[in-house]
Design an enzyme around this catalytic site. Structure first.
Site, PDB file in Angstrom:
ATOM      1  N   GLY A 148      86.047  40.202  17.504  1.00 53.47           N
ATOM      2  CA  GLY A 148      85.911  38.755  17.578  1.00 53.47           C
ATOM      3  C   GLY A 148      85.786  38.177  16.179  1.00 53.47           C
ATOM      4  CD  GLN A 169      82.352  35.985  11.801  1.00 47.79           C
ATOM      5  OE1 GLN A 169      82.989  35.829  12.836  1.00 47.79           O
ATOM      6  NE2 GLN A 169      81.909  37.169  11.411  1.00 47.79           N
ATOM      7  CG  HIS A 202      79.443  33.840  13.949  1.00 45.07           C
ATOM      8  ND1 HIS A 202      78.744  34.171  12.799  1.00 45.07           N
ATOM      9  CD2 HIS A 202      79.894  35.021  14.447  1.00 45.07           C
ATOM     10  CE1 HIS A 202      78.764  35.490  12.631  1.00 45.07           C
ATOM     11  NE2 HIS A 202      79.452  36.039  13.622  1.00 45.07           N
ATOM     12  CG  HIS A 255      78.505  38.161  17.794  1.00 46.93           C
ATOM     13  ND1 HIS A 255      77.650  39.114  17.264  1.00 46.93           N
ATOM     14  CD2 HIS A 255      79.294  37.784  16.758  1.00 46.93           C
ATOM     15  CE1 HIS A 255      77.926  39.280  15.983  1.00 46.93           C
ATOM     16  NE2 HIS A 255      78.911  38.493  15.648  1.00 46.93           N
ATOM     17  CD  GLU A 256      82.883  36.340  17.531  1.00 47.38           C
ATOM     18  OE1 GLU A 256      82.672  35.714  16.470  1.00 47.38           O
ATOM     19  OE2 GLU A 256      82.882  37.575  17.586  1.00 47.38           O
ATOM     20  CB  CYS A 296      78.071  40.558  12.429  1.00 52.10           C
ATOM     21  SG  CYS A 296      78.724  38.936  11.998  1.00 52.10           S
ATOM     22  CG  LEU A 297      84.231  41.618  11.458  1.00 54.19           C
ATOM     23  CD1 LEU A 297      85.518  40.862  11.782  1.00 54.19           C
ATOM     24  CD2 LEU A 297      84.554  43.028  10.955  1.00 54.19           C
TER      25      LEU A 297
HETATM   26  O1  GNR Z   1      83.587  43.400  15.584  1.00 52.55           O
HETATM   27  C1  GNR Z   1      82.545  43.030  16.139  1.00 52.55           C
HETATM   28  N1  GNR Z   1      81.909  43.857  16.996  1.00 52.55           N
HETATM   29  C2  GNR Z   1      80.870  43.476  17.815  1.00 52.55           C
HETATM   30  C3  GNR Z   1      80.162  44.481  18.474  1.00 52.55           C
HETATM   31  C4  GNR Z   1      79.131  44.149  19.318  1.00 52.55           C
HETATM   32  C5  GNR Z   1      78.802  42.821  19.530  1.00 52.55           C
HETATM   33  C6  GNR Z   1      79.489  41.820  18.878  1.00 52.55           C
HETATM   34  C7  GNR Z   1      80.524  42.140  18.030  1.00 52.55           C
HETATM   35  S1  GNR Z   1      81.422  40.876  17.251  1.00 52.55           S
HETATM   36  C8  GNR Z   1      81.975  41.703  15.816  1.00 52.55           C
HETATM   37  C9  GNR Z   1      82.945  40.836  15.022  1.00 52.55           C
HETATM   38  C10 GNR Z   1      82.210  39.635  14.496  1.00 52.55           C
HETATM   39  O2  GNR Z   1      81.450  39.659  13.574  1.00 52.55           O
HETATM   40  N2  GNR Z   1      82.381  38.520  15.129  1.00 52.55           N
HETATM   41  O3  GNR Z   1      81.722  37.417  14.735  1.00 52.55           O
HETATM   42 NI    NI Z   2      79.891  38.109  13.843  1.00 50.48          NI
END
Ligand code: GNR
Ligand code: NI
Length: 167
Positions: free
Chosen positions: A46, A51, A137, A133-134, A91-92
């Site tokens: 995601g 980001q 952000h 999660h997104e 999270c990236l």
């Molecule tokens: O790549 C991602 N893996 C992930 C694993 C578990 C819960 C959420 C995520 S999202 C993350 C990519 C990211 O940072 N999205 O904002």
């Molecule tokens: Ni993230």
């Protein structure tokens, strides 16, 4: 394609609250496509516009094994939730750190698609987690905000050390 630069914690720009997209025009579609490419290149499931320092309500997601089921969600809104689900989240923007976070197990949401049309969908398990999660952000929120202050400070220190080494 040159991938978009992904901001890293504790960059204050990650704390920006995104504004609603007012029109799904070429600029938005182009940004969504570039975000998907950036996400695939980074091996993420995601990516939120926040980001990549674009502060409008746009997220992309793909939790499929073959990374061939892209989902573009514009102005996403959760309208119903069910259950609880704990996952080790990464999270990236916080590369290399994984911690358990509680989320809703199932969500129902409304969003606008790449074609500019509103739609509703249901998601569960990893897809539901990823969308939550997104959407965090877009509110300037990161998964480390759910951890203890001590744990978050430790991650911040370790990450800043790595960032200095890279610079
Ligand atoms: O790549 C991602 N893996 C992930 C694993 C578990 C819960 C959420 C995520 S999202 C993350 C990519 C990211 O940072 N999205 O904002
Ligand atoms: Ni993230």
């Amino acid at each position: 394609m040159v991938p978009l630069e992904i901001l890293e914690f504790p960059d204050p720009r990650l704390r920006t609250v995104a504004k609603p997209v007012t029109e799904v025009n070429g600029k938005i579609v182009n940004m969504a496509d570039r975000m998907l490419e950036t996400m695939y290149q980074a091996s993420g499931i995601g990516l939120a516009a926040t980001q990549v320092n674009f502060h409008q309500r746009l997220i992309v997601v793909d939790v499929s094994d073959n990374q061939d089921k892209p989902l573009i969600l514009i102005n996403p809104k959760i309208v119903a939730t069910e259950g609880e689900f704990e996952t080790n989240e990464g999270c990236l923007s916080i590369p290399g750190f994984y911690e358990p976070v509680d989320r809703f197990e199932k969500i129902q949401l409304e969003a606008i698609g790449r074609d500019g049309e509103p739609f509703t969908m249901e998601a569960e398990d990893l897809l539901a987690v990823c969308i939550q999660h997104e959407m965090d952000h877009l509110e300037g929120k990161l998964f480390v905000d759910y951890l203890s202050n001590a744990k978050r400070q430790l991650i911040r220190k370790k990450l800043q050390k790595l960032q200095k080494q890279r610079a």
